[in-house]
Design a protein around this motif. Structure first.
Motif: not given
Length: 765
Positions: A98, A119, A501, A503-505
């Motif tokens: 990442g 993270v 999780y 997505n990243q948001k």
């Protein structure tokens, strides 16, 4: 170009995989402004031998291939930045790092950072503090106050942290640590923080809430000094933290000293209460002054030895002498005995030296063994005289004087096995044995109390696509006895959590915890003592174990500079232990702990965080709680709102911050209490890299200072109490922080991909 470079990386990755090699990939960013770093040299090393290398592309991405299945080290280097080293565990699976952050090697006079890096992984939140957050913080507690750690509550006045009302278990570099050690950390020394509201099984038997693991930046040979002090100019209020450390080769020596002193004279209580029975009732109304003072001197000497990356040993000696004095000067209007004066004096002193030995050994990338032994010899002397002076000059004195001597030995062995990057198993055994002698001086009663607490646990963590699951179970075997009573308890402790999780948001999470609460020896001890003309205090040997079921469900959203988290919780406790008042007869009442039928709490919490907007940042937490509790012939409920928020703005060497707490109420049994109020406006000035000077205005525009209202719905002993500490009102506090490095010191942002649970659940006794 960006799409082309990404395509090239994809083709290369597929080609390497077809050749049965492993690929280490990621993206390189600048920690100063989170922009991508182009042209960074990414070298994969096996010992001193370079296996392969890659230069980061236009979007910061890289992919380095290796046929070596052993442990590797990735070095990421770019001119103008400090080198970052990342340890790669052995295996055949590809590794996606990442974001990889590089720090500026030259400190700029003016640095603007848009956001920190957050993270979410394996049920935990990992935060890399940004330069702007560090720059705006003179102490570690101020840094924690600015971070997006949903569920963590920070009190900058008392310099404490809590999670859901309890103290979190803290690690520093994977080793158990105290809050005092956290307060001696300079913000610039903290590389990353791992946080979870979910307490791992390893620490479940210690009664704490949540988990914090602080990783410090790597230190080579040299020393460091950190000193913090604050004092009020208008009242007797002094705190301090001093740490000195020196690192040479595999050894590091550290010395800690944390003094704290209070001498408050303007402390006031007003109380109205009644004692009610079928054939007797007395009404009491009292107004009193209750000054107090205390002095604590917490000292710590620590030695760390790490001959290799796989072996670590630590020895820590604690010494905590303390003293505490309280007085209560009261005038009471008594419907039965008339008006009289009351002088209540107590004094205690203690000393608890302790030796803590900790050892960790990584046999390979998959197997780690940790062991810890803590031995404590503590002594405590308590003197309490409650004197009633009646109008005819007659005096009655109720004394509860006792000396306590305790010896304890705590030991733990923990084993962690990593099957793969997705599956991890941990198991361990903990044991506490103690021998206590309490001498009641007024009756010469000298009971001996012993305990043997054993806790065996196992925990399994599993990643499945975008989901992470954790299941754990523990067996608690607890044997306690004293001269009059002997009890044996065997109970299960279980917990589970799931994280999605998306997505990243977006992230969704939930957890379940079953936790029994076993009565303490003091709560079970049958030894009645009269403490006032109407009240007798005693333990209850018939107490049952309280069993609590806790359910959590929540969601978090993270986008650039903004973080938001919503958490809902339901707590159901059966046989909850509450304080109770019952009538004995002959105008005497009994105070002791009993089991209620149930205790329930419904909670909702919304946390919002914004950072890096022209030097401005904000953290806001809103809480809504509903309580329900019931006994044999009574029931009560309460709904309460509370909040706290912190705002800060940094420009160059100046930082302005404001924190305020809107206190809420809580209900447990008959008792309702309101949380402590608090606010603080702070100005800080950093003239150079060593000093940080500050002035704070606490409990602003509040003449009563700290307030603690409380009341009871008891049918036998209804009461209302208003307590406040006037000394705290409009308190002005000056503070200074000094930090300096000496010798040959170099810092790199070294971090490990070993996500094993490397802590210990041992508390300092």
């Amino acid at each position: 170009m960006k799409r082309l470079s990404t395509l090239v990386l994809l083709i290369l990755s597929l080609a390497i995989q077809s050749a049965s090699a492993r690929v280490v990939k990621g993206r390189v960013f600048s920690s100063a402004d989170t922009t991508v770093v182009v042209g960074a040299d990414c070298r994969l090393m096996s010992g001193d031998r370079m296996v392969n290398s890659w230069r980061s592309n236009a979007d910061g991405s890289f992919a380095v291939a290796s046929g070596d299945k052993g442990s590797l080290r990735l070095e990421v280097e770019k001119h103008g930045f400090s080198t970052t080293e990342i340890l790669i565990k052995g295996g055949s699976d590809d590794v996606d790092l990442g974001p990889v952050f590089l720090e500026k090697s030259v400190e700029l006079k003016e640095v603007s950072v848009t956001a920190n890096q957050v993270v979410y992984t394996k049920g935990r939140t990992i935060v890399y503090p940004s330069v702007s957050e560090v720059k705006a913080s003179s102490t570690s507690i101020e840094l924690f106050q600015k971070l997006p750690l949903a569920g963590l509550t920070v009190n900058p006045i008392f310099r404490t942290m809590s999670v859901d009302g309890g103290s979190p278990y803290i690690l520093i570099n994977g080793r158990p640590a105290s809050m005092n050690e956290v307060n001696t950390l300079a913000p610039k020394d903290i590389e990353k923080i791992e946080f979870s509201r979910f307490t791992p099984a390893r620490y479940a038997d210690k009664g704490g809430n949540g988990f914090i693991d602080i990783t410090l930046k790597k230190r080579d040979d040299g020393g460091n000094v950190y000193a913090y002090a604050r004092s009020a100019v208008n009242t007797a209020f002094v705190d301090g933290n001093i740490r000195g450390s020196y690192h040479q080769g595999p050894s590091q020596f550290s010395l800690f000293y944390n003094p704290s002193w209070r001498n408050y004279q303007s402390v006031y209580d007003s109380k109205t209460e009644s004692y009610i029975s079928p054939d007797f009732r007395v009404n009491l109304r009292s107004h009193d002054r209750a000054p107090f003072n205390y002095l604590t001197n917490q000292m710590q000497l620590k030695y760390d030895y790490s001959p290799s990356l796989n072996t670590f040993f630590s020895a820590t000696f604690y010494a905590t002498p303390n003293s505490n004095s309280n007085r209560r000067l009261a005038h009471t209007a008594d419907s039965e005995l008339g008006d009289y004066d009351n002088l209540d004096k107590s004094h205690s002193k203690g000393f608890s030296p302790s030796l803590d030995l900790f050892f960790r050994r990584k046999f390979n990338d998959r197997n780690t063994l940790e062991a810890q032994v803590v031995g404590t010899i503590s002594s405590s002397d308590y003197r309490h005289d409650n004197t009633y002076i009646y109008p005819d000059d007659r005096e009655e004195i109720y004394s509860t004087n006792a000396d306590s001597r305790r010896r304890s030995l705590i030991s733990e062995v923990s084993y962690i096995h990593t099957f793969s990057d997705k599956t991890e198993l941990s198991a361990g055994f903990q044991n506490t044995v103690s021998h206590s002698t309490n001498t009641y001086l007024d009756t010469d009663y000298k009971p001996v109390l012993t305990e043997n607490n054993n806790y065996l646990y196992a925990s399994l963590g599993q990643s499945i696509g975008k989901f992470y699951l954790s299941l754990s179970s523990g067996l608690k075997m607890y044997w306690i006895k004293n001269d009059l009573n002997k009890r044996n308890f065997v109970r299960n402790l279980s917990r589970a959590q799931i994280n999605w999780y998306i997505n990243q948001k977006w992230r969704l999470f939930g957890s379940f915890v079953f936790s029994p609460s076993i009565p303490s020896l003091s709560a079970l001890t049958d030894y009645p003592q009269q403490v006032s003309p109407y009240l007798v205090s005693n333990g209850n040997p018939d107490l049952k174990v309280s069993e609590t079921f806790t359910y959590n469900l929540g969601a978090s959203f993270n986008y650039k500079k903004f973080n938001a988290t919503l958490i809902t919780a339901y707590v159901n406790s059966k046989n909850s232990v509450i304080g109770d008042i019952a009538y004995l007869g002959d105008h005497l009442f009994l105070s002791q702990s009993v089991n209620a039928r149930y205790y329930r709490q419904y909670a909702g919490r919304l946390m919002l965080q914004l950072n890096g907007v022209a030097g401005f940042g904000a953290n806001i937490t809103l809480n809504l709680n509903h309580y329900e509790t019931a006994g044999s012939n009574w029931s009560h409920n309460l709904t309460s709102f509370s909040a706290d928020f912190s705002l800060w703005w940094n420009k160059g060497p100046f930082t302005i911050s404001y924190w305020r707490k809107i206190p809420g109420k809580s209900l447990y049994g008959y008792q309702v209490g309101k949380e402590e109020n608090g606010d603080a406006l702070q100005f800080q000035y950093r003239p150079d890299k060593h000093w940080n000077l500050g002035v704070s205005w606490m409990y602003m525009f509040d003449k009563k200072g700290t307030r603690y209202p409380a009341w009871s719905y008891s049918l036998v002993n209804p009461s209302y109490r208003d307590r406040y500490i006037k000394d705290n009102g409009n308190m002005v506090v000056l503070s200074a922080t000094y930090t300096a490095d000496f010798g040959s010191i170099f810092r790199t942002a070294r971090r490990s991909l070993n996500n094993s649970d490397n802590g210990s659940s041992l508390l300092k006794q």
